[in-house]
Scaffold this active site. Structure first.
Site, PDB file in Angstrom:
ATOM      1  CE1 TYR A 143       0.830   0.939  17.822  1.00  0.00           C
ATOM      2  CE2 TYR A 143      -1.343   0.533  18.721  1.00  0.00           C
ATOM      3  CZ  TYR A 143      -0.509   1.241  17.873  1.00  0.00           C
ATOM      4  OH  TYR A 143      -1.021   2.255  17.092  1.00  0.00           O
ATOM      5  CD  GLU A 145       0.536  -1.162  29.640  1.00  0.00           C
ATOM      6  OE1 GLU A 145       0.730   0.050  29.797  1.00  0.00           O
ATOM      7  OE2 GLU A 145      -0.242  -1.812  30.349  1.00  0.00           O
ATOM      8  CE  LYS A 147       1.839   4.402  18.918  1.00  0.00           C
ATOM      9  NZ  LYS A 147       2.304   5.542  18.110  1.00  0.00           N
ATOM     10  N   GLY A 205     -17.766 -11.581  14.940  1.00  0.00           N
ATOM     11  CA  GLY A 205     -17.923 -10.384  14.105  1.00  0.00           C
ATOM     12  C   GLY A 205     -18.798  -9.311  14.736  1.00  0.00           C
ATOM     13  CD  GLN A 207     -14.826  -8.645  16.301  1.00  0.00           C
ATOM     14  OE1 GLN A 207     -15.887  -9.255  16.330  1.00  0.00           O
ATOM     15  NE2 GLN A 207     -13.723  -9.179  15.808  1.00  0.00           N
ATOM     16  NE  ARG A 209     -11.045  -2.559  16.656  1.00  0.00           N
ATOM     17  CZ  ARG A 209     -11.356  -3.543  17.504  1.00  0.00           C
ATOM     18  NH1 ARG A 209     -12.552  -3.604  18.048  1.00  0.00           N
ATOM     19  NH2 ARG A 209     -10.461  -4.459  17.829  1.00  0.00           N
TER      20      ARG A 209
HETATM   21  P1  NAD Z   1       2.590   2.605   9.214  1.00  0.00           P
HETATM   22  O1  NAD Z   1       3.150   1.326   9.707  1.00  0.00           O
HETATM   23  O2  NAD Z   1       2.093   2.682   7.814  1.00  0.00           O
HETATM   24  O3  NAD Z   1       3.612   3.789   9.442  1.00  0.00           O
HETATM   25  C1  NAD Z   1       4.557   3.797  10.497  1.00  0.00           C
HETATM   26  C2  NAD Z   1       5.887   4.264   9.919  1.00  0.00           C
HETATM   27  O4  NAD Z   1       6.863   4.317  10.982  1.00  0.00           O
HETATM   28  C3  NAD Z   1       6.435   3.323   8.852  1.00  0.00           C
HETATM   29  O5  NAD Z   1       6.788   4.074   7.712  1.00  0.00           O
HETATM   30  C4  NAD Z   1       7.648   2.677   9.519  1.00  0.00           C
HETATM   31  O6  NAD Z   1       8.641   2.305   8.582  1.00  0.00           O
HETATM   32  C5  NAD Z   1       8.080   3.758  10.487  1.00  0.00           C
HETATM   33  N1  NAD Z   1       8.836   3.259  11.653  1.00  0.00           N
HETATM   34  C6  NAD Z   1       8.472   2.267  12.494  1.00  0.00           C
HETATM   35  N2  NAD Z   1       9.422   2.094  13.431  1.00  0.00           N
HETATM   36  C7  NAD Z   1      10.391   3.011  13.179  1.00  0.00           C
HETATM   37  C8  NAD Z   1      11.641   3.313  13.793  1.00  0.00           C
HETATM   38  N3  NAD Z   1      12.089   2.650  14.871  1.00  0.00           N
HETATM   39  N4  NAD Z   1      12.391   4.313  13.253  1.00  0.00           N
HETATM   40  C9  NAD Z   1      11.957   4.994  12.153  1.00  0.00           C
HETATM   41  N5  NAD Z   1      10.801   4.725  11.534  1.00  0.00           N
HETATM   42  C10 NAD Z   1      10.025   3.748  12.043  1.00  0.00           C
HETATM   43  O7  NAD Z   1       1.396   2.997  10.235  1.00  0.00           O
HETATM   44  P2  NAD Z   1       0.321   4.162  10.159  1.00  0.00           P
HETATM   45  O8  NAD Z   1      -0.994   3.524  10.110  1.00  0.00           O
HETATM   46  O9  NAD Z   1       0.710   5.180   9.172  1.00  0.00           O
HETATM   47  O10 NAD Z   1       0.486   4.771  11.634  1.00  0.00           O
HETATM   48  C11 NAD Z   1       1.229   5.943  11.894  1.00  0.00           C
HETATM   49  C12 NAD Z   1       1.126   6.281  13.368  1.00  0.00           C
HETATM   50  O11 NAD Z   1      -0.240   6.473  13.752  1.00  0.00           O
HETATM   51  C13 NAD Z   1       1.681   5.193  14.293  1.00  0.00           C
HETATM   52  O12 NAD Z   1       2.369   5.804  15.352  1.00  0.00           O
HETATM   53  C14 NAD Z   1       0.450   4.501  14.807  1.00  0.00           C
HETATM   54  O13 NAD Z   1       0.664   3.933  16.072  1.00  0.00           O
HETATM   55  C15 NAD Z   1      -0.549   5.638  14.846  1.00  0.00           C
HETATM   56  N6  NAD Z   1      -1.931   5.124  14.743  1.00  0.00           N
HETATM   57  C16 NAD Z   1      -2.404   4.649  13.549  1.00  0.00           C
HETATM   58  C17 NAD Z   1      -3.706   4.146  13.491  1.00  0.00           C
HETATM   59  C18 NAD Z   1      -4.292   3.627  12.198  1.00  0.00           C
HETATM   60  O14 NAD Z   1      -5.466   3.218  12.186  1.00  0.00           O
HETATM   61  N7  NAD Z   1      -3.586   3.644  11.089  1.00  0.00           N
HETATM   62  C19 NAD Z   1      -4.509   4.112  14.640  1.00  0.00           C
HETATM   63  C20 NAD Z   1      -3.971   4.579  15.827  1.00  0.00           C
HETATM   64  C21 NAD Z   1      -2.697   5.094  15.874  1.00  0.00           C
HETATM   65  N1  UDP Z   2     -10.536  -8.531  12.024  1.00  0.00           N
HETATM   66  C1  UDP Z   2     -11.279  -9.552  11.396  1.00  0.00           C
HETATM   67  N2  UDP Z   2     -10.792 -10.072  10.251  1.00  0.00           N
HETATM   68  C2  UDP Z   2      -9.628  -9.652   9.672  1.00  0.00           C
HETATM   69  C3  UDP Z   2      -8.873  -8.632  10.312  1.00  0.00           C
HETATM   70  C4  UDP Z   2      -9.359  -8.107  11.498  1.00  0.00           C
HETATM   71  O1  UDP Z   2     -12.335  -9.942  11.873  1.00  0.00           O
HETATM   72  O2  UDP Z   2      -9.271 -10.184   8.608  1.00  0.00           O
HETATM   73  C5  UDP Z   2     -11.078  -7.879  13.241  1.00  0.00           C
HETATM   74  C6  UDP Z   2     -10.128  -7.861  14.432  1.00  0.00           C
HETATM   75  O3  UDP Z   2     -10.269  -9.047  15.185  1.00  0.00           O
HETATM   76  C7  UDP Z   2     -10.609  -6.613  15.160  1.00  0.00           C
HETATM   77  C8  UDP Z   2     -11.082  -5.680  14.054  1.00  0.00           C
HETATM   78  O4  UDP Z   2     -11.302  -6.523  12.931  1.00  0.00           O
HETATM   79  O5  UDP Z   2     -11.700  -6.929  15.986  1.00  0.00           O
HETATM   80  C9  UDP Z   2     -10.079  -4.587  13.712  1.00  0.00           C
HETATM   81  O6  UDP Z   2      -8.826  -5.198  13.489  1.00  0.00           O
HETATM   82  P1  UDP Z   2      -7.544  -4.382  13.010  1.00  0.00           P
HETATM   83  O7  UDP Z   2      -6.393  -5.334  13.065  1.00  0.00           O
HETATM   84  O8  UDP Z   2      -7.815  -3.711  11.723  1.00  0.00           O
HETATM   85  O9  UDP Z   2      -7.363  -3.201  14.056  1.00  0.00           O
HETATM   86  P2  UDP Z   2      -7.436  -3.063  15.647  1.00  0.00           P
HETATM   87  O10 UDP Z   2      -7.797  -4.382  16.266  1.00  0.00           O
HETATM   88  O11 UDP Z   2      -6.103  -2.599  16.039  1.00  0.00           O
HETATM   89  O12 UDP Z   2      -8.519  -2.063  15.840  1.00  0.00           O
END
Ligand code: NAD
Ligand code: UDP
Length: 309
Positions: A143, A145, A147, A205, A207, A209
């Site tokens: 993920y 790399e 991105k 816990g 860490q 965000r």
């Molecule tokens: P999500 O998983 O709910 O949405 C991603 C969507 O992309 C899904 O509907 C999935 O079916 C579709 N998808 C995945 N691979 C595909 C492919 N090969 N072809 C067509 N469709 C495909 O996730 P989200 O939380 O809505 O995230 C949306 C975007 O924002 C992502 O690119 C994610 O990396 C980025 N992002 C989200 C967060 C967050 O906290 N939610 C944080 C950082 C970045």
């Molecule tokens: N986490 C946790 N318990 C859970 C799910 C996640 O302690 O049930 C922690 C996880 O280890 C991370 C943080 O919560 O430190 C955020 O995790 P998440 O998967 O939501 O997102 P990301 O790590 O991608 O920020």
């Protein structure tokens, strides 16, 4: 405008599609439904200005567009690690396919990038100029790399082919329509609290965000897409700079949901970033981006949504 939203059936994408339709755009949602759900689009199906196309972006797709919001990619650690090679392909081939489409049509394209490009950051909070600390061999690398190369592709299509790009680095976002089973911390803790079960903390816990409510994120993405200022081709952090520890988050969710359970501790996850908080001064100055929904209010709305769904 005719606006293509890839990943539009997902959590962020479905809210974005709804917001774009409110302003009389024609919205085409392209999604393979791997982590997204057609249910997320239920309020939009039947709208004559809206089209849903089930398509995997790893394969090219031909259509016209004025704007492309490129969101398609699994976003939670559980989802992106379940098929890591596919995650890389989505980021590389999917992004190339969408950049090719933008080049051909002259559409402006915005990439949903991520704070994960900073890896386990050694600089705090993270400004856009920080180059990150990513383990390219670790379990999150498909993920992170993926991105990072997606950003590289954006920049090279801009430099070489003059594609008009925007790069958003999205920090943790939450709200209604998060998937309940994708392992993200907010949905995990809410579901535990609603069942009056103990939240599971990975590690001790401590860490941290910084959580941004979905409406603020959608507003930020739209502002960035329409921004035409001097930094338009540079990356922009989007998120809420209010930083909390995972332990504190668990306590707040438990209290807001009216539960009484105490947390339990599980082994720490490999390469789990210890701290994460966006420096949003660029977005504030250039886009007037300012998150408005505080954590407690956002959590209340999200808990309510999970309660009724
Ligand atoms: P999500 O998983 O709910 O949405 C991603 C969507 O992309 C899904 O509907 C999935 O079916 C579709 N998808 C995945 N691979 C595909 C492919 N090969 N072809 C067509 N469709 C495909 O996730 P989200 O939380 O809505 O995230 C949306 C975007 O924002 C992502 O690119 C994610 O990396 C980025 N992002 C989200 C967060 C967050 O906290 N939610 C944080 C950082 C970045
Ligand atoms: N986490 C946790 N318990 C859970 C799910 C996640 O302690 O049930 C922690 C996880 O280890 C991370 C943080 O919560 O430190 C955020 O995790 P998440 O998967 O939501 O997102 P990301 O790590 O991608 O920020």
């Amino acid at each position: 405008m005719r606006i293509l939203v890839t990943g539009g059936a997902g959590f962020i994408g479905s809210h974005l599609c709804a917001a774009l339709l409110q302003e009389k755009n024609y919205v085409v949602c392209l999604d393979n439904l791997s982590t997204g759900r057609i249910d997320n689009l239920a309020p939009l199906i039947g709208n004559p200005q809206f089209e849903f196309i089930q398509h995997d972006l790893i394969q090219p797709y031909v259509t016209e567009a004025d704007r492309v919001y490129h969101l398609a990619c699994p976003a939670s650690p559980v989802a992106y690690r379940s098929n890591p090679v596919r995650t890389v392909k989505t980021n590389v081939l999917g992004t190339m396919n969408m950049l090719g489409l933008a080049r051909r049509t002259g559409a402006r394209i915005l990439l949903a990038g991520t704070s994960e490009v900073y890896g386990d950051p050694k600089v705090h909070p993270q400004p856009e100029s920080y180059l990150g600390n990513v383990n390219q061999l670790g379990p999150r690398a498909c993920y992170d790399e993926g991105k990072r190369i997606a950003e590289t592709l954006m920049m090279e299509y801009h430099r070489e082919h003059k594609v008009d790009i925007r790069i958003a680095r999205i920090f943790n976002t939450y709200g209604p329509r998060m998937q309940g089973d994708d392992g993200r911390v907010v949905s995990n803790f809410i579901l535990k609290a609603l069942g009056n079960k103990p939240p599971e903390l990975y590690g001790d816990g401590t860490q941290s965000r910084s959580f941004c409510y979905i409406d603020d994120m959608v507003a930020g993405l739209r502002s960035l897409m329409e921004y035409t200022g001097p930094l338009r081709h540079e990356p922009f952090n989007l998120g809420n700079p209010h930083e909390v520890t995972v332990r504190e988050l668990a306590a707040r969710i438990t209290a807001l949901a009216g539960a009484t359970s105490q947390p339990v501790f599980k082994p720490a996850q490999q390469d789990d970033p210890a701290r994460r908080c966006p420096d949003i001064s660029r977005a504030y100055k250039e886009l007037a981006f300012e998150p408005r929904i505080g954590l407690d209010e956002g959590l209340r709305r999200t808990i309510e949504w999970f309660r009724t769904h």
